[in-house]
Every structure is written in structure tokens, then in C-alpha cells.
Design a protein around this motif. Structure first.
Motif, PDB file in Angstrom:
ATOM      1  N   ILE A  49     -28.152  -9.698 -79.313  1.00 52.10           N
ATOM      2  CA  ILE A  49     -28.709  -8.605 -78.510  1.00 52.10           C
ATOM      3  C   ILE A  49     -29.033  -9.098 -77.105  1.00 52.10           C
ATOM      4  N   GLU A  50     -29.551 -10.307 -77.001  1.00 50.14           N
ATOM      5  CA  GLU A  50     -29.833 -10.890 -75.686  1.00 50.14           C
ATOM      6  C   GLU A  50     -28.566 -10.926 -74.832  1.00 50.14           C
ATOM      7  N   ALA A  51     -27.458 -11.330 -75.444  1.00 47.11           N
ATOM      8  CA  ALA A  51     -26.202 -11.413 -74.697  1.00 47.11           C
ATOM      9  C   ALA A  51     -25.749 -10.041 -74.204  1.00 47.11           C
ATOM     10  N   ILE A  52     -25.904  -9.018 -75.057  1.00 42.66           N
ATOM     11  CA  ILE A  52     -25.526  -7.660 -74.656  1.00 42.66           C
ATOM     12  C   ILE A  52     -26.375  -7.199 -73.477  1.00 42.66           C
ATOM     13  N   LEU A  53     -27.667  -7.468 -73.550  1.00 43.44           N
ATOM     14  CA  LEU A  53     -28.587  -7.040 -72.494  1.00 43.44           C
ATOM     15  C   LEU A  53     -28.273  -7.741 -71.172  1.00 43.44           C
ATOM     16  N   LEU A  54     -28.005  -9.032 -71.224  1.00 40.13           N
ATOM     17  CA  LEU A  54     -27.685  -9.763 -70.013  1.00 40.13           C
ATOM     18  C   LEU A  54     -26.410  -9.245 -69.372  1.00 40.13           C
ATOM     19  N   HIS A  55     -25.427  -8.940 -70.214  1.00 39.65           N
ATOM     20  CA  HIS A  55     -24.175  -8.390 -69.707  1.00 39.65           C
ATOM     21  C   HIS A  55     -24.387  -7.021 -69.089  1.00 39.65           C
ATOM     22  N   ALA A  56     -25.411  -6.304 -69.585  1.00 40.37           N
ATOM     23  CA  ALA A  56     -25.715  -4.971 -69.072  1.00 40.37           C
ATOM     24  C   ALA A  56     -26.614  -4.997 -67.846  1.00 40.37           C
ATOM     25  N   GLY A  57     -26.942  -6.210 -67.362  1.00 42.51           N
ATOM     26  CA  GLY A  57     -27.729  -6.306 -66.148  1.00 42.51           C
ATOM     27  C   GLY A  57     -29.198  -6.557 -66.351  1.00 42.51           C
ATOM     28  N   ALA A  58     -29.609  -6.935 -67.559  1.00 40.31           N
ATOM     29  CA  ALA A  58     -31.017  -7.223 -67.797  1.00 40.31           C
ATOM     30  C   ALA A  58     -31.442  -8.424 -66.940  1.00 40.31           C
ATOM     31  N   GLN A  59     -32.608  -8.298 -66.333  1.00 41.30           N
ATOM     32  CA  GLN A  59     -33.108  -9.348 -65.443  1.00 41.30           C
ATOM     33  C   GLN A  59     -33.989 -10.333 -66.221  1.00 41.30           C
ATOM     34  N   SER A  60     -33.726 -11.617 -66.057  1.00 39.07           N
ATOM     35  CA  SER A  60     -34.586 -12.636 -66.661  1.00 39.07           C
ATOM     36  C   SER A  60     -35.860 -12.768 -65.808  1.00 39.07           C
ATOM     37  N   ARG A  61     -36.992 -12.846 -66.502  1.00 41.39           N
ATOM     38  CA  ARG A  61     -38.269 -12.942 -65.770  1.00 41.39           C
ATOM     39  C   ARG A  61     -39.103 -14.062 -66.349  1.00 41.39           C
TER      40      ARG A  61
END
Length: 226
Positions: A214-226
Motif C-alpha cells: 500500500i505504501e508503494a501505491i501511495l508513493l506512486h500516487a504522489g503521497a508526500q513523505s513527512r
């Protein structure tokens, strides 16, 4: 003070539901119709309606025959009731409707019928959530796909401050069904950075739980690491 305030809110909310719920029918034909809906006796339903049973008769919980059929996933009974004009959006005392319950429980055949007969895509359950949110939480992949295709808002926020994406992560198990649902949601435009009420993002929730896919999907979708 906070607990007292919450108690007052609950008291007024319960009173409001009691006031708005339609009174339970004590008509014998209506009760027979409710029983036919519960037990899936689809052939009896037209006869009862033709003899005067009310297709919208309420039981003690405010549930109509169609909602009763939906609660028990009695597809045949639900179909006959819908064709007889039953309201797919009629809610009971806890704010369940045939449409909302079918979506939440993954009763896909009944869900499809409600969508074809005027389901209110913006209607919400007692938690302020659309049908899509519990469907995502419970891992109903095909239901989620159906509701997305129907046009349900993928970024709707419920009373808990959660979207369908957040619920799929927070209350899901991180397994294949929830991974697929997360992918469906982000493909449909779910905001990968829309945080919960405490400011925790979907990506942060996924990382806290060790949900790597799920993390990989979110990162690919533009999720920002904080």
C-alpha cells in the motif's frame, strides 16, 4: 464537561431519530410482507401487496420490507419489492437504507438494483459515511469498483475524519483485497495526502502498520513523505 456534553448530544440525537422514524406497522398484511421479505418468499410478495400490504411498512426498527430483504441478502425478494416501487433510500432508525446496507455488506446484486432504481449516492450512514467507505474498510473489492463506477465521491470524509482510502488502511488488514481497493481508489482520484482529523496521512498510517504494498501505491500516487 466533555463527557456531559457528549451525553447531551447523544440524548438529542436519539430523540431526533425516535421522532423522525416512521411508526411500526401493526397491520397483519404488512407484517406478513415483512416476513416474506426476511425469508425470501418472493412469490408471496405481489399477492400481499395486491391485497393491501404497504410496500413501505416499517417494523419496530423502522426498516421497510426492502431493507429487511437486504439485511438478509434475499435477492429475489428485494427484486420484487423494488419492481413494486420500494424506496431504495428509505432509512431505518440507525440510518441504514437498502442502498447503504447493500454497499456496506457487499450485497452486490441488491446494490446493482438499488443503483438502477435511484440510489442516492450522496446519502450517508450514521457515521456520516457514504456506502463506499465501509465497503473499502471491509475489503469488498467488487463493491468498491461498482460504487466508484457509479460516481460516489472517493474523497468524502465521514464523522471520524476518515475517507474510504483511510478506512481501507486503518481498518483493513493490508492483504490483497485491501491493496487492490487502495489501487482502485487512487486510480479513481482519491487524494493520497488527505490526512485524518489528527493530521495523519494515508502514507503515515500505511508505514505505521508495515503495509509495504500500500505504501508503494501511495508513493506512486504522489503521497508526500513527512
Amino acid at each position: 464537561m466533555l463527557l456531559r456534553r457528549l451525553s447531551i448530544y447523544l440524548m438529542f440525537g436519539t430523540a431526533a431519530l425516535a421522532c423522525t422514524a416512521t411508526a411500526a406497522s401493526d397491520n397483519a398484511l404488512d407484517k406478513a410482507l415483512q416476513e416474506a421479505a426476511q425469508h425470501g418468499h418472493a412469490k408471496k410478495i405481489p399477492l400481499l401487496i395486491n391485497n393491501g400490504a404497504n410496500v413501505e411498512a416499517r417494523d419496530a426498527n423502522g426498516s421497510t420490507p426492502l431493507l429487511i430483504a437486504t439485511l438478509h441478502n434475499e435477492v429475489g425478494a428485494a427484486s420484487v419489492l423494488i419492481e413494486a416501487g420500494a424506496d431504495v433510500n428509505a432509512k431505518n432508525t440507525i440510518q441504514d437504507s437498502p442502498y447503504l446496507y447493500a454497499g456496506a455488506r457487499g450485497h452486490n446484486e441488491i446494490l446493482a438494483m438499488t443503483l438502477a432504481h435511484g440510489a442516492d449516492l450522496e446519502s450517508t450512514n450514521r457515521y456520516g459515511g457514504t456506502a463506499l467507505i465501509p465497503a473499502a474498510e471491509r475489503g469488498h473489492v467488487e463493491t468498491v469498483r461498482t460504487l466508484i463506477q457509479a460516481g460516489v465521491n472517493v474523497n468524502h470524509v465521514n464523522n471520524l475524519g476518515w475517507t474510504a482510502l483511510l478506512e481501507a488502511i486503518i481498518l483493513g488488514d493490508g492483504g490483497p483485497r485491501h491493496v487492490e481497493i487502495v489501487q482502485l481508489l487512487v486510480d479513481a482520484g482519491a487524494d493520497a495526502n488527505l490526512a485524518d482529523g489528527q493530521g495523519v496521512t494515508p502514507l503515515q498510517h500505511a508505514r505505521q502498520r508495515g503495509y509495504g504494498d500500500i505504501e508503494a501505491i501511495l508513493l506512486h500516487a504522489g503521497a508526500q513523505s513527512r
